[in-house]
Design an enzyme around this catalytic site. Sequence first.
Site, PDB file in Angstrom:
ATOM      1  N   ASP A  93       0.619  -1.138   0.301  1.00 16.40           N
ATOM      2  CA  ASP A  93       0.208   0.108  -0.573  1.00 16.40           C
ATOM      3  C   ASP A  93       0.849   1.214  -0.065  1.00 16.40           C
ATOM      4  O   ASP A  93       0.650   2.312  -1.324  1.00 16.40           O
ATOM      5  CB  ASP A  93      -0.893   0.180   1.184  1.00 16.40           C
ATOM      6  CG  ASP A  93      -1.788  -1.420   1.227  1.00 16.40           C
ATOM      7  OD1 ASP A  93      -1.349  -1.976   0.193  1.00 16.40           O
ATOM      8  OD2 ASP A  93      -2.443  -1.053   2.270  1.00 16.40           O
ATOM      9  N   GLU A 130       2.261  -8.425  12.541  1.00 16.74           N
ATOM     10  CA  GLU A 130       1.661  -8.027  10.759  1.00 16.74           C
ATOM     11  C   GLU A 130       3.268  -7.650   9.817  1.00 16.74           C
ATOM     12  O   GLU A 130       2.944  -8.293   9.078  1.00 16.74           O
ATOM     13  CB  GLU A 130       0.542  -7.435  10.951  1.00 16.74           C
ATOM     14  CG  GLU A 130       0.355  -6.101   9.396  1.00 16.74           C
ATOM     15  CD  GLU A 130      -0.531  -4.850   9.594  1.00 16.74           C
ATOM     16  OE1 GLU A 130      -0.834  -4.285  10.040  1.00 16.74           O
ATOM     17  OE2 GLU A 130      -1.379  -4.663   8.589  1.00 16.74           O
TER      18      GLU A 130
END
Length: 448
Positions: free
Chosen positions: A174, A418
């Site tokens: 992203d 993550e």
Amino acid sequence: MTTKVGVETYKVLEEAKRVLIKNNQGEWTIPAGGLYPHQWLWDSCFISIGLRHISPQRAAAELQLLLRGQWTNGMMPHMIFTPEHFKLDDSSLWSSKNIPGSPIGLATSGITQPPLLAEATQRVADLLPLRERKAFLLTMVPAIIRYHEWLYRERDPEANGLVLLFHPWETGLDNSPAWIEELRKVHTPHWVKLMDLLAIDRWFKWLRRDTLRVPADQRMKTSDLLRLYHAAMDLRRRGFDATRILRHPRRHFIVESVSFNSILIRNNQILAELAESIRLDLPGWLIERFKLAAKGLDVLCDPKTGVCYHRNFDTKQIEEEPTISLFMPLYAGTLSKKQAEQLVRKLKDKDSFWLPYPVPSAPKNSQYFSEKRYWQGPTWLNTNWLIVDGLKRYGYTEEARYIAEKSIELVEKSGSYEYFSPLDGKGYGANDFSWTAALAIDFVKQLY
Ligand code: 2M8
């Protein structure tokens, strides 16, 4: 059992299984509770690669359920929404039900994500008993063919084997420095410009759901997130229709990405093998496009060094912003031995990528580098997995083993976060993150 770096692998396996059980939704898995309550395309692919070691049948279901989101034109959406978690920034951003060809009774996004379905399908199929394998392949392979057909039909307008992406979310990386630069060029409406000028970014914190759960210094700036929404709304206005979007290339984020195309090239090869294994013929034009794809990627690369950067579709300008994408051609397998050698040398440079916990999503000597900020520095297990796979196929077993061991060590040391600091291995972002857990299992199985 302990690894060379002293990790007790059974503890990692137990921890990883706990996370996958926690995030299990019956036949599919959320990336993480709270922050990511829907099904994501490449997350489910990575998850199934680890999950197959626990239950190949459950891993097969994870992939088969992705197919319920496929659009009639073949597009695999990057997100399938869970109705009870609809939020302003989720399904209403896409309004897929208003777009012809979207699945009936299901809300999805209108863009895709890195095409790893063939890879995941092959790995899962290999562990299924013969009869189940055939049935599984018979459902998966025709759908993956339709997906790759869509990619080359809709996203390769110049028929040169290089597909285009319309949104940074399609890359999966992203806020990678390369994408932030591109995004700022075309998606800075006046109100975002004003926000930046007045430095009032933090006043708009209420618009976000990620920073309610994760500290703001681990995510992207609010103004950049608004640019991502702006880009998505623009695509929706054009019905996610490539012909309409390409009419005004200057107004949109349109890039030829090294990482996405590398993943596609490897998955083309695997798809051809899968189709052959069930005696299914690929259309001739698609086979031709597969052949062109490797050459297409070369256009983005320096032939001497094997270093490849993305290209802006409108200006045809190659943008030399180093990120983790540099190493994805190793996964594609398109580099010569000499180019691979040069790239591995770059990977092992201690000032940029060969940090205590490699491989960072942006190099340490980049102006963007931040050890905590999402795709602008932290180490992620999914990109490590792709690099390890590529290194192994080029014969760099020692380097591959080292990255795999350090990845397992991250999970033992910090848990299934993550992403992780490449400097000290501390975990950031969402905790109990599914692909971290799943890929830790796969790394352990690869090594021991
Ligand atoms: C991140 O992206 C989503 C949007 O797709 C988000 O920021 O909400 C990325 O890390 C992406 O690669 C990943 O698939 C997704 C879910 O884990 O989160």
